[in-house]
Scaffold this motif. Structure first.
Motif, PDB file in Angstrom:
ATOM      1  N   MET A   1     -95.363  39.826  41.837  1.00  0.00           N
ATOM      2  CA  MET A   1     -94.157  40.128  41.075  1.00  0.00           C
ATOM      3  C   MET A   1     -94.445  41.092  39.940  1.00  0.00           C
ATOM      4  O   MET A   1     -93.543  41.463  39.212  1.00  0.00           O
ATOM      5  CB  MET A   1     -93.539  38.845  40.514  1.00  0.00           C
ATOM      6  CG  MET A   1     -92.895  37.955  41.557  1.00  0.00           C
ATOM      7  SD  MET A   1     -91.430  38.712  42.274  1.00  0.00           S
ATOM      8  CE  MET A   1     -90.288  38.598  40.892  1.00  0.00           C
ATOM      9  N   ILE A   6     -85.825  43.005  38.873  1.00  0.00           N
ATOM     10  CA  ILE A   6     -84.824  42.221  39.586  1.00  0.00           C
ATOM     11  C   ILE A   6     -83.745  43.129  40.161  1.00  0.00           C
ATOM     12  O   ILE A   6     -83.247  42.913  41.277  1.00  0.00           O
ATOM     13  CB  ILE A   6     -84.192  41.171  38.652  1.00  0.00           C
ATOM     14  CG1 ILE A   6     -85.214  40.095  38.295  1.00  0.00           C
ATOM     15  CG2 ILE A   6     -82.964  40.537  39.312  1.00  0.00           C
ATOM     16  CD1 ILE A   6     -85.658  39.255  39.467  1.00  0.00           C
ATOM     17  N   GLU A  10     -82.236  43.160  43.940  1.00  0.00           N
ATOM     18  CA  GLU A  10     -80.815  42.966  44.219  1.00  0.00           C
ATOM     19  C   GLU A  10     -80.240  44.153  44.976  1.00  0.00           C
ATOM     20  O   GLU A  10     -79.420  43.982  45.890  1.00  0.00           O
ATOM     21  CB  GLU A  10     -80.054  42.752  42.905  1.00  0.00           C
ATOM     22  CG  GLU A  10     -80.382  41.433  42.223  1.00  0.00           C
ATOM     23  CD  GLU A  10     -79.693  41.282  40.884  1.00  0.00           C
ATOM     24  OE1 GLU A  10     -79.251  42.334  40.335  1.00  0.00           O
ATOM     25  OE2 GLU A  10     -79.580  40.148  40.390  1.00  0.00           O
ATOM     26  N   ALA A  74     -85.255  33.127  48.646  1.00  0.00           N
ATOM     27  CA  ALA A  74     -85.943  33.016  47.361  1.00  0.00           C
ATOM     28  C   ALA A  74     -85.033  33.496  46.227  1.00  0.00           C
ATOM     29  O   ALA A  74     -84.987  32.889  45.150  1.00  0.00           O
ATOM     30  CB  ALA A  74     -87.233  33.832  47.383  1.00  0.00           C
ATOM     31  N   HIS A  75     -84.301  34.586  46.475  1.00  0.00           N
ATOM     32  CA  HIS A  75     -83.374  35.097  45.457  1.00  0.00           C
ATOM     33  C   HIS A  75     -82.251  34.112  45.195  1.00  0.00           C
ATOM     34  O   HIS A  75     -81.844  33.892  44.046  1.00  0.00           O
ATOM     35  CB  HIS A  75     -82.809  36.451  45.911  1.00  0.00           C
ATOM     36  CG  HIS A  75     -81.861  37.062  44.929  1.00  0.00           C
ATOM     37  ND1 HIS A  75     -80.499  36.859  44.991  1.00  0.00           N
ATOM     38  CD2 HIS A  75     -82.080  37.861  43.843  1.00  0.00           C
ATOM     39  CE1 HIS A  75     -79.915  37.508  43.991  1.00  0.00           C
ATOM     40  NE2 HIS A  75     -80.850  38.123  43.288  1.00  0.00           N
ATOM     41  N   GLU A  77     -82.380  30.871  45.567  1.00  0.00           N
ATOM     42  CA  GLU A  77     -82.941  29.749  44.815  1.00  0.00           C
ATOM     43  C   GLU A  77     -83.127  30.121  43.347  1.00  0.00           C
ATOM     44  O   GLU A  77     -82.842  29.319  42.448  1.00  0.00           O
ATOM     45  CB  GLU A  77     -84.271  29.321  45.427  1.00  0.00           C
ATOM     46  CG  GLU A  77     -84.978  28.190  44.674  1.00  0.00           C
ATOM     47  CD  GLU A  77     -84.165  26.909  44.629  1.00  0.00           C
ATOM     48  OE1 GLU A  77     -84.382  26.119  43.684  1.00  0.00           O
ATOM     49  OE2 GLU A  77     -83.320  26.701  45.523  1.00  0.00           O
ATOM     50  N   LEU A  78     -83.594  31.329  43.089  1.00  0.00           N
ATOM     51  CA  LEU A  78     -83.773  31.785  41.708  1.00  0.00           C
ATOM     52  C   LEU A  78     -82.440  31.838  40.978  1.00  0.00           C
ATOM     53  O   LEU A  78     -82.336  31.410  39.824  1.00  0.00           O
ATOM     54  CB  LEU A  78     -84.434  33.166  41.705  1.00  0.00           C
ATOM     55  CG  LEU A  78     -84.646  33.817  40.321  1.00  0.00           C
ATOM     56  CD1 LEU A  78     -85.543  32.946  39.463  1.00  0.00           C
ATOM     57  CD2 LEU A  78     -85.237  35.209  40.483  1.00  0.00           C
ATOM     58  N   ALA A  79     -81.397  32.341  41.664  1.00  0.00           N
ATOM     59  CA  ALA A  79     -80.070  32.386  41.052  1.00  0.00           C
ATOM     60  C   ALA A  79     -79.582  30.980  40.741  1.00  0.00           C
ATOM     61  O   ALA A  79     -78.952  30.743  39.702  1.00  0.00           O
ATOM     62  CB  ALA A  79     -79.097  33.105  41.976  1.00  0.00           C
ATOM     63  N   VAL A  81     -81.473  28.357  40.055  1.00  0.00           N
ATOM     64  CA  VAL A  81     -82.246  27.854  38.909  1.00  0.00           C
ATOM     65  C   VAL A  81     -81.629  28.361  37.610  1.00  0.00           C
ATOM     66  O   VAL A  81     -81.455  27.606  36.643  1.00  0.00           O
ATOM     67  CB  VAL A  81     -83.714  28.295  39.018  1.00  0.00           C
ATOM     68  CG1 VAL A  81     -84.458  28.005  37.715  1.00  0.00           C
ATOM     69  CG2 VAL A  81     -84.404  27.578  40.171  1.00  0.00           C
ATOM     70  N   VAL A  82     -81.290  29.638  37.581  1.00  0.00           N
ATOM     71  CA  VAL A  82     -80.697  30.225  36.376  1.00  0.00           C
ATOM     72  C   VAL A  82     -79.352  29.578  36.072  1.00  0.00           C
ATOM     73  O   VAL A  82     -79.055  29.232  34.924  1.00  0.00           O
ATOM     74  CB  VAL A  82     -80.545  31.752  36.544  1.00  0.00           C
ATOM     75  CG1 VAL A  82     -79.780  32.344  35.362  1.00  0.00           C
ATOM     76  CG2 VAL A  82     -81.911  32.411  36.658  1.00  0.00           C
ATOM     77  N   ASP A 271     -76.785  23.161  47.739  1.00  0.00           N
ATOM     78  CA  ASP A 271     -76.615  24.364  46.922  1.00  0.00           C
ATOM     79  C   ASP A 271     -75.581  24.164  45.818  1.00  0.00           C
ATOM     80  O   ASP A 271     -75.312  25.102  45.060  1.00  0.00           O
ATOM     81  CB  ASP A 271     -76.189  25.548  47.804  1.00  0.00           C
ATOM     82  CG  ASP A 271     -77.256  25.917  48.823  1.00  0.00           C
ATOM     83  OD1 ASP A 271     -78.450  25.652  48.558  1.00  0.00           O
ATOM     84  OD2 ASP A 271     -76.895  26.469  49.881  1.00  0.00           O
TER      85      ASP A 271
END
Length: 303
Positions: A1, A6, A10, A74-75, A77-79, A81-82, A271
């Motif tokens: 990374m 980001i 995107e 993965a994206h 899941e990251l969204a 988390v935020v 989700d």
């Protein structure tokens, strides 16, 4: 990374969906040339082409396809988390929509009352979930969570707190031979047609609600089932509170000894787990514990 932006990721995800630089730019609110710049920067970081672009079409390279397949979840899941962090920071506010099957019994109403007192900035709304579609409202986003009959074996749903273990009863017409009985056993039901739910309820769930090999009608709603029962077309298994709530003069509810208890559980989409959902699950767990303690305290007196 290291060094990856980001915005570049995107941009690639949107371009992979649209396969068109102009439409990708419109979705991202940037120019077509900016999309090209972001893609070029990402490809330089990776060290290979991700997208092939000709005068006729845009397509992913084999590496681009693999990269998209791994990056997309993965994206997401990251969204998530935020968003969950943002919700935790804001606290529990807004509204939560709770679906229920059968009857909104005392434990559910106690949980709603406790939740509202603890979180006055969040309004709890309730809606009935169709008997024949216990999981659809959650999947379609019509409710944030639902109180449904077990079993639940859906891979995309989370099963939260369980509560309201109740003896099962069988609903029969006043003209049925069982109507004069004070209780029944599972053996009595072996040759008895039991009304089941129609699809889209999954097969394992339908079989659990109507454990009889004898063919019987399938219904979409409880009222449809009770109407068929009253017409002496078949019998129907219901938990005790639901039976009491739907009591009618042309239907008799007879307890069944020896069947597993009917159990309700709170479910939500994997989700869709928010701070509101978690807070309501805690309220439901606490309300269930308080009700069970009260039931235990009354048991000696009842005996």
């Amino acid at each position: 990374m290291s060094g990856v932006e980001i915005r570049e990721l995107e941009c690639f995800l949107v371009l992979a969906e649209e396969l068109h630089f102009g439409r990708a730019g419109e979705r991202l609110y940037v120019s077509q040339s900016r999309v090209s710049q972001l893609l070029a920067a990402l490809e330089q970081r990776i060290g290979a082409r991700l997208v092939e672009r000709t005068s006729r079409r845009v397509r992913l390279t084999p590496l681009g396809e693999r990269f998209h397949a791994e990056l997309s979840p993965a994206h997401a899941e990251l969204a998530g988390v935020v968003e969950r962090a943002r919700e935790s920071a804001r606290g529990v506010e807004g509204r939560i929509r709770i679906g229920f099957q059968g009857t909104a019994d005392a434990r559910l109403m106690a949980a709603i009352t406790a939740f509202q007192k603890r979180h006055p900035g969040c309004v709890a709304e309730i809606a009935e979930v169709p008997f024949a579609d216990p999981f659809g409202a959650v999947r379609h986003g019509e409710v944030d969570a639902a109180i449904v009959l077990l079993p639940v074996a859906e891979p995309d749903l989370v099963l939260g707190p369980l509560f309201s273990r109740q003896q099962q009863t069988v609903a029969v017409s006043v003209r049925h031979p069982f109507a004069s009985r004070t209780s029944l056993t599972p053996a009595d039901l072996v040759d008895t047609p039991l009304i089941s739910a129609s699809p889209p309820a999954p097969a394992y769930w339908r079989e659990a609600q109507a454990p009889s090999p004898v063919p019987a009608p399938a219904v979409r709603t409880l009222q449809e089932g009770l109407t068929l029962v009253a017409a002496d077309r078949a019998a129907m298994l219901l938990c005790r509170p639901t039976a009491e709530y739907h009591g009618r003069q042309d239907v008799v509810f007879v307890p069944v000894d020896g069947l597993p208890d009917s159990v309700l559980g709170m479910v939500w989409h994997r989700d869709g787990e928010t701070e509101r959902v978690r807070a309501f699950a805690r309220a439901l767990t606490e309300a269930g514990a308080e009700t069970e303690a009260a039931d235990d305290a009354e048991a000696p007196a009842a005996a």
